[in-house]
Design an enzyme around this catalytic site. Structure first.
Site, PDB file in Angstrom:
ATOM      1  N   ASP A   1     -29.657 -85.101 -97.788  1.00 32.31           N
ATOM      2  CA  ASP A   1     -30.261 -84.801 -96.490  1.00 32.31           C
ATOM      3  C   ASP A   1     -29.956 -83.384 -96.042  1.00 32.31           C
ATOM      4  OD1 ASP A   1     -31.431 -87.282 -96.275  1.00 32.31           O
ATOM      5  OD2 ASP A   1     -29.808 -88.154 -95.098  1.00 32.31           O
ATOM      6  N   GLY A   2     -28.780 -82.867 -96.407  1.00 28.26           N
ATOM      7  CA  GLY A   2     -28.439 -81.490 -96.031  1.00 28.26           C
ATOM      8  C   GLY A   2     -29.401 -80.487 -96.620  1.00 28.26           C
TER       9      GLY A   2
ATOM     10  N   TYR B   1     -24.772 -87.419 -87.414  1.00 23.63           N
ATOM     11  CA  TYR B   1     -23.527 -87.165 -86.682  1.00 23.63           C
ATOM     12  C   TYR B   1     -23.455 -87.974 -85.390  1.00 23.63           C
ATOM     13  CZ  TYR B   1     -19.642 -84.181 -85.028  1.00 23.63           C
ATOM     14  OH  TYR B   1     -18.437 -83.706 -84.595  1.00 23.63           O
ATOM     15  N   SER B   2     -24.574 -88.075 -84.691  1.00 21.25           N
ATOM     16  CA  SER B   2     -24.636 -88.815 -83.435  1.00 21.25           C
ATOM     17  C   SER B   2     -24.229 -90.275 -83.622  1.00 21.25           C
ATOM     18  CB  SER B   2     -26.053 -88.736 -82.855  1.00 21.25           C
ATOM     19  OG  SER B   2     -26.235 -89.639 -81.796  1.00 21.25           O
TER      20      SER B   2
ATOM     21  N   ASN C   1     -31.896 -82.234 -87.015  1.00 22.96           N
ATOM     22  CA  ASN C   1     -31.076 -83.385 -86.641  1.00 22.96           C
ATOM     23  C   ASN C   1     -30.520 -83.267 -85.233  1.00 22.96           C
ATOM     24  OD1 ASN C   1     -31.317 -85.035 -88.838  1.00 22.96           O
ATOM     25  ND2 ASN C   1     -29.282 -84.637 -89.663  1.00 22.96           N
TER      26      ASN C   1
ATOM     27  N   SER D   1     -22.178 -91.503 -85.805  1.00 22.49           N
ATOM     28  CA  SER D   1     -20.728 -91.556 -85.967  1.00 22.49           C
ATOM     29  C   SER D   1     -20.011 -91.445 -84.627  1.00 22.49           C
ATOM     30  CB  SER D   1     -20.262 -90.419 -86.889  1.00 22.49           C
ATOM     31  OG  SER D   1     -20.848 -90.523 -88.162  1.00 22.49           O
TER      32      SER D   1
ATOM     33  N   ASP E   1     -14.550 -82.939 -76.073  1.00 24.30           N
ATOM     34  CA  ASP E   1     -14.567 -82.106 -77.277  1.00 24.30           C
ATOM     35  C   ASP E   1     -15.927 -81.464 -77.496  1.00 24.30           C
ATOM     36  OD1 ASP E   1     -11.979 -82.865 -77.677  1.00 24.30           O
ATOM     37  OD2 ASP E   1     -12.293 -83.724 -79.668  1.00 24.30           O
TER      38      ASP E   1
ATOM     39  N   HIS F   1     -10.078 -79.845 -79.243  1.00 25.87           N
ATOM     40  CA  HIS F   1      -9.810 -78.906 -78.149  1.00 25.87           C
ATOM     41  C   HIS F   1     -10.780 -79.199 -77.006  1.00 25.87           C
ATOM     42  CE1 HIS F   1      -8.035 -75.049 -76.726  1.00 25.87           C
ATOM     43  NE2 HIS F   1      -9.127 -75.082 -75.968  1.00 25.87           N
TER      44      HIS F   1
END
Length: 294
Positions: free
Chosen positions: A74-75, A191-192, A148, A194, A178, A159
């Site tokens: 996918d990347g 990512y969302s 994405n 996760s 974060d 942080h």
């Protein structure tokens, strides 16, 4: 053969033996069928065995090709899509990665499905992209596209940063966290997901705002119409080096007090699937959902 595609570009995963083998098979297969075939320059350098192989940059492929076949994960698809969407090129993927939400074709027996696609039998989707802009003192400093998601974050792990979120100039919330993920339906399984975000089916005209480890128990993901403009105003009190990432590939640097504007891009990704494609089948397979009981 009657076909909507005449000129085909091949894009591969650099320095990957499996991808190189698949590219070689694709090239010889398509040449044998009589198509004009170009190969993306970085991947083409791995195909020394091919004589008279025409190598082009990704932008040149976009200008010349009707269809692009991306070999990788996918990347690789995301990297190609951000460029090819500008040229309205149809894109299909051969999976040489891990999950492969966007790459449908099996590298071991792609020929029958691809030949069906080339004959005009396929499912076509139009996936919207995000345009991400960084403003400093009301001046545009940088911009890029995301297929994405766009992610606001610090360059240090864990942080806390402070920012305010606006939708169409209406204040929504302030937050210490974060960061924040702004995802398209395409990115909602990346990512969302996760981070606890919702799965948005591809036909939805919506984006989701997903907080990353917010310093409150009441913060929840928010889904809004994709035609809305999302603006993130960074507090001048932030001390960390801040960034906004597009698909985890392109990083735009931020300073305290900057503003990030995220909106639906004019460009769309033309994603091609075999006729057997089902989004829900992909979810079941990739996320290990239960199969039918009877």
């Amino acid at each position: 053969m009657s076909t909507p595609f005449n000129t085909i570009g091949l894009i591969g995963k650099p320095n990957h033996d499996g991808a190189a083998q698949t590219l070689h098979r694709l090239y010889t297969f398509l040449q044998a069928l009589g198509y004009e075939v170009f190969v993306e320059r970085r991947a083409g350098r791995q195909l020394d065995v091919l004589q008279d192989c025409q190598l082009l940059d990704l932008v040149e492929l976009g200008e010349k090709c009707d269809l692009a076949v991306v070999v990788g994960g996918d990347g690789n698809m995301l990297g190609a899509a951000r460029v090819l969407a500008r040229f309205d090129v149809a894109v299909i993927g051969v999976n040489r990665g891990n999950l492969g939400f966007l790459t449908d074709l099996n590298p071991h027996d792609f020929e029958p499905a691809l030949e069906q696609v080339l004959s005009g039998q396929f499912v076509e989707e139009h996936r919207f992209l995000l345009e991400v802009e960084v403003y400093r003192h009301a001046q545009l400093k940088s911009a890029n596209l995301a297929v994405n998601e766009a992610v606001l974050h610090a360059d240090k792990v864990a942080h806390m940063i402070e920012f305010e979120a606006f939708i169409d100039e209406q204040f929504v919330f302030s937050q210490r966290s974060d960061g924040l993920i702004v995802t398209t339906p395409t990115g909602s399984t990346a990512y969302s997901l996760s981070g606890g975000g919702p799965i948005l089916t591809p036909e939805l005209n919506a984006v989701a705002l997903v907080p990353m480890f917010p310093h409150t128990l009441s913060s929840r993901p928010l889904v809004v119409d994709a035609n809305k403009q999302v603006k993130l105003k960074l507090s001048p009190e932030n001390t960390a080096s801040l960034q906004v990432s597009c698909d985890s590939h392109v990083v735009l640097a931020l300073l305290p007090g900057d503003e990030v504007v995220i909106k639906k891009a004019a460009q769309k990704l033309r994603l091609i699937h075999p006729t057997s494609y089902s989004y829900y089948h992909v979810l079941r397979e990739k996320l290990n959902w239960g199969s039918r009981l009877y």
